[in-house]
Write a protein that holds these residues in place. Structure first.
Motif, short mmCIF file in Angstrom:
data_model
loop_
_atom_site.label_atom_id
_atom_site.label_comp_id
_atom_site.label_asym_id
_atom_site.label_seq_id
_atom_site.Cartn_x
_atom_site.Cartn_y
_atom_site.Cartn_z
N ILE A 154 26.19 25.65 -32.82
CA ILE A 154 24.95 25.20 -32.62
C ILE A 154 24.74 23.79 -33.42
O ILE A 154 25.04 23.39 -33.06
N VAL A 155 24.13 24.78 -34.52
CA VAL A 155 23.94 23.15 -35.25
C VAL A 155 25.30 22.07 -35.83
O VAL A 155 24.79 21.19 -35.78
N GLU A 156 26.37 22.74 -36.39
CA GLU A 156 27.42 22.45 -36.62
C GLU A 156 28.30 21.78 -35.40
O GLU A 156 28.43 20.09 -35.78
N ARG A 157 28.14 21.97 -34.11
CA ARG A 157 28.87 21.40 -32.65
C ARG A 157 28.30 20.12 -32.76
O ARG A 157 28.44 19.28 -32.33
N ILE A 158 26.53 19.84 -33.05
CA ILE A 158 25.50 18.59 -32.48
C ILE A 158 25.78 17.96 -33.08
O ILE A 158 26.36 16.41 -32.78
N GLY A 159 26.06 17.91 -34.87
CA GLY A 159 26.02 17.49 -36.02
C GLY A 159 25.83 16.25 -35.34
O GLY A 159 23.65 16.46 -36.18
N ASP A 160 25.81 14.81 -36.12
CA ASP A 160 25.34 13.84 -36.05
C ASP A 160 25.41 13.26 -33.96
O ASP A 160 25.00 11.70 -33.86
N LYS B 121 9.08 17.69 -29.30
CA LYS B 121 7.92 16.38 -28.69
C LYS B 121 7.57 15.73 -30.35
O LYS B 121 7.65 14.92 -30.80
N GLU B 122 7.28 16.95 -30.84
CA GLU B 122 7.19 16.65 -32.31
C GLU B 122 7.96 15.84 -33.32
O GLU B 122 7.33 14.95 -33.76
N ALA B 123 9.21 16.08 -32.78
CA ALA B 123 10.16 15.20 -33.90
C ALA B 123 10.62 14.10 -33.09
O ALA B 123 11.56 13.58 -33.57
N GLY B 124 9.88 13.50 -32.00
CA GLY B 124 10.43 12.35 -30.94
C GLY B 124 11.50 12.26 -30.22
O GLY B 124 12.00 11.50 -29.75
N ASN C 11 19.54 13.76 -36.30
CA ASN C 11 19.96 12.82 -35.24
C ASN C 11 19.96 12.94 -33.72
O ASN C 11 20.33 11.36 -32.94
N MET C 12 19.43 14.18 -33.30
CA MET C 12 19.41 14.22 -32.35
C MET C 12 18.52 13.61 -31.71
O MET C 12 16.94 13.42 -32.15
N LYS C 13 18.04 12.83 -30.39
CA LYS C 13 17.13 12.00 -29.79
C LYS C 13 16.94 12.23 -28.38
O LYS C 13 15.70 11.96 -27.97
N TYR C 14 17.87 12.88 -28.15
CA TYR C 14 17.53 13.36 -26.23
C TYR C 14 18.03 14.74 -26.09
O TYR C 14 19.04 14.51 -27.05
N VAL C 15 17.84 15.92 -25.17
CA VAL C 15 18.19 17.19 -24.90
C VAL C 15 18.45 16.60 -24.01
O VAL C 15 17.63 17.12 -22.70
N GLY C 16 19.43 16.76 -22.96
CA GLY C 16 19.38 17.07 -20.87
C GLY C 16 19.82 18.70 -21.12
O GLY C 16 20.33 18.52 -21.45
N VAL C 17 19.02 18.74 -19.87
CA VAL C 17 19.09 20.33 -19.69
C VAL C 17 20.05 20.40 -18.44
O VAL C 17 18.69 19.42 -17.38
N LEU C 18 21.05 20.63 -18.37
CA LEU C 18 21.76 21.32 -16.72
C LEU C 18 20.86 22.16 -15.59
O LEU C 18 21.46 23.27 -15.75
N ALA C 19 19.53 22.12 -16.10
CA ALA C 19 19.09 22.87 -15.28
C ALA C 19 17.31 22.48 -14.31
O ALA C 19 16.71 22.02 -15.05
N THR C 20 17.02 23.13 -13.45
CA THR C 20 15.78 23.72 -13.28
C THR C 20 14.08 23.82 -14.69
O THR C 20 13.86 23.21 -15.07
N GLY C 21 14.89 24.95 -14.72
CA GLY C 21 14.29 25.95 -15.87
C GLY C 21 14.15 25.30 -17.02
O GLY C 21 15.86 25.07 -17.77
N TYR C 22 13.85 24.70 -17.73
CA TYR C 22 13.40 23.76 -19.13
C TYR C 22 13.56 25.67 -20.51
O TYR C 22 13.46 24.81 -21.36
N ASN C 23 13.36 26.51 -20.39
CA ASN C 23 12.16 27.15 -21.41
C ASN C 23 13.50 27.15 -22.12
O ASN C 23 13.43 28.02 -23.46
N VAL C 24 14.76 27.06 -22.49
CA VAL C 24 15.90 26.85 -23.75
C VAL C 24 15.52 26.36 -24.35
O VAL C 24 16.36 26.07 -25.51
N VAL C 25 14.64 25.59 -24.37
CA VAL C 25 14.33 24.10 -25.44
C VAL C 25 13.15 24.68 -25.93
O VAL C 25 11.90 24.67 -25.19
N ASP C 26 13.18 24.83 -27.46
CA ASP C 26 11.72 24.63 -27.80
C ASP C 26 11.03 22.88 -27.68
O ASP C 26 10.95 22.19 -28.22
#
Ligand code: NAD
Length: 310
Positions: free
Chosen positions: A37-43, A84-87, A64-79
Motif C-alpha cells: 500500500i505505502v509503496e504504491r501510494i508513494g507521493d 481528519k487529523e492529517a487534514g 503527500n496524500m490529500k484525498y482518499v476517495g472510497v469507491l463504496a457506501t461503507g467507508y470503514n476501510v479508512v481511519d
C-alpha cells in the motif's frame, strides 16, 4: 497524481477510468496487498480505494496524500479520525447502489421462496412434475404476499427494499434511530426492535456496521423472532453472530438465510455458515451490476473534481 488501488471495480473492461485521467496522472492497480500500500501510494495526491485499508500508519507514511476517495457506501476501510487529523479529505458514495442492493435482497429472498435454480437443474436432469421424485417435495415454494418484512435500518436501501416488498403485497415494519413520519402508510410503520423481531416473517438488514449494531443478530435476539423466520443480510457480515445463526438454522428456528456478506471477507474455510442448513451465501456482489458500477465511478470522479475545485 492519482493512484487507484482497487481497480477491479472496472475489471470486466466495460467501463473506463477516463474521468480520472482528465483530472491528473493516473496509475491503476487491480488489487493491492497490504504490504504494497505505502509503496504504491508513494507521493500521490489522491488515492482511490474500495477494500484496501488506509490506516493511521499509512496516513503517517504517505505525507503527500490529500484525498482518499472510497469507491463504496461503507467507508470503514479508512481511519477517518486519523485522516481528519492529517487534514486529508475522505469521500464515500452513498447513493450508487440503492437499486442494485434492494433488487438483490429479492434475488436472495426469491431463491429461498422458489429454488428456481434447483427446480431447473432437475428438469435438465430429466425430471418433471409428473415424476415420483418431483422436486417440489424437496424444495417447497412460499408466497410473500400477506407476510411481514422487518427492515432494520430504514435509510436509502431499506426504503427501496420496502417499496419492492409492498409491491409483493407484504407489510413492512421499519426500525431506524431516525424516523421520517411521512414514510409511514397502511402497509409500512416504524416499530421498536423487539416488535420487529416478534412480528416479522422476513428480516432484512440495512443498518450500517457500528459498535452498537455489531452482532445484533445473536442468540438472544433470534430467540425473540418468529419460528421459521427468514433472514437476509446485504449490509455487513459482522451484524450477525455467525455461529448463533448456524445453530438457529440447524434447529429450524430460522427457516433460511441469504447473505451477500460475511464477518471476515473473503470467507474463511472454517466460517460456520458454510456448514449451515438452508443458507445461501454470495461473495459481496450486490453492488456490482454494470449500471451501478458506472454510477459509482462517475460519482467518484465528481467527488474528486469537487475536491480539486476546493
Ligand atoms: P443509509 O445511510 O442510507 O441508511 C442506513 C440507515 O441506518 C439510516 O437511516 C440510519 O439512520 C440507520 N441507522 C444507523 N445506525 C443505526 C442504529 N444503530 N440503529 C438503527 N438505525 C440505524 O445507508 P444505505 O445506502 O441504505 O446502506 C445500508 C448498508 O448497505 C450500508 O451499511 C452499506 O455498507 C451496505 N451496502 C452493501 C452493499 C453490498 O454490495 N452488499 C452495497 C452498498 C451498501
Amino acid at each position: 497524481k492519482i493512484v487507484i488501488l482497487d481497480g477491479y471495480t472496472e475489471n470486466p473492461g466495460d467501463l473506463s477510468w477516463e474521468g480520472f485521467e482528465n483530472l491528473g496522472e493516473v496509475t491503476v492497480y487491480d488489487r493491492t496487498p497490504v504490504e504494497k500500500i505505502v509503496e504504491r501510494i508513494g507521493d500521490a495526491d489522491a488515492v482511490i480505494v474500495n477494500k484496501t485499508p488506509i490506516t493511521k500508519e499509512t496516513i503517517a507514511a504517505c505525507k503527500n496524500m490529500k484525498y482518499v476517495g472510497v469507491l463504496a457506501t461503507g467507508y470503514n476501510v479508512v481511519d477517518v479520525a486519523a485522516a481528519k487529523e492529517a487534514g486529508i479529505a475522505v469521500t464515500n458514495i452513498p447513493t450508487y447502489g440503492t437499486s442494485a442492493v434492494s433488487q438483490y435482497v429479492f434475488a436472495l429472498l426469491l431463491e429461498i421462496c422458489h429454488h428456481v435454480g434447483a427446480h431447473s437443474d432437475s428438469v435438465f436432469a430429466g425430471e418433471w412434475a409428473s415424476n415420483q421424485d418431483w422436486t417440489y417435495w424437496k424444495y417447497p415454494l412460499m408466497e410473500l404476499a400477506g407476510k411481514t418484512m422487518g427492515i432494520m435500518g430504514f435509510g436509502r436501501i431499506g426504503q427501496a427494499t420496502a417499496r419492492i416488498a409492498q409491491a409483493f403485497g407484504m407489510k413492512v415494519i421499519a426500525y431506524d434511530s431516525y424516523k421520517i413520519p411521512e414514510l409511514e402508510s397502511d402497509t409500512c410503520r416504524y416499530a421498536d426492535l423487539d416488535t420487529l423481531f416478534g412480528e416479522s416473517d422476513v428480516i432484512s438488514l440495512h443498518v450500517p456496521l457500528f459498535k452498537e449494531t455489531e452482532g445484533i443478530i445473536n442468540k438472544a435476539n433470534i430467540a425473540k423472532m418468529k419460528d421459521g423466520v427468514i433472514i437476509i443480510n446485504t449490509s455487513r457480515g459482522p451484524l450477525i453472530v455467525e455461529e448463533d445463526l448456524r445453530e438457529a438454522l440447524e434447529s429450524g428456528k430460522v427457516f433460511a438465510a441469504g447473505s451477500d456478506v460475511v464477518a471476515t471477507e473473503p470467507i474463511k474455510n472454517d466460517n460456520p455458515l458454510l456448514k449451515a442448513k438452508n443458507m445461501i451465501i454470495t461473495p459481496h456482489i450486490a453492488w456490482a451490476p454494470k449500471e451501478s458500477r458506472k454510477r459509482l465511478m462517475d460519482i467518484a470522479v465528481d467527488n474528486l473534481e469537487k475536491f480539486v475545485a476546493g
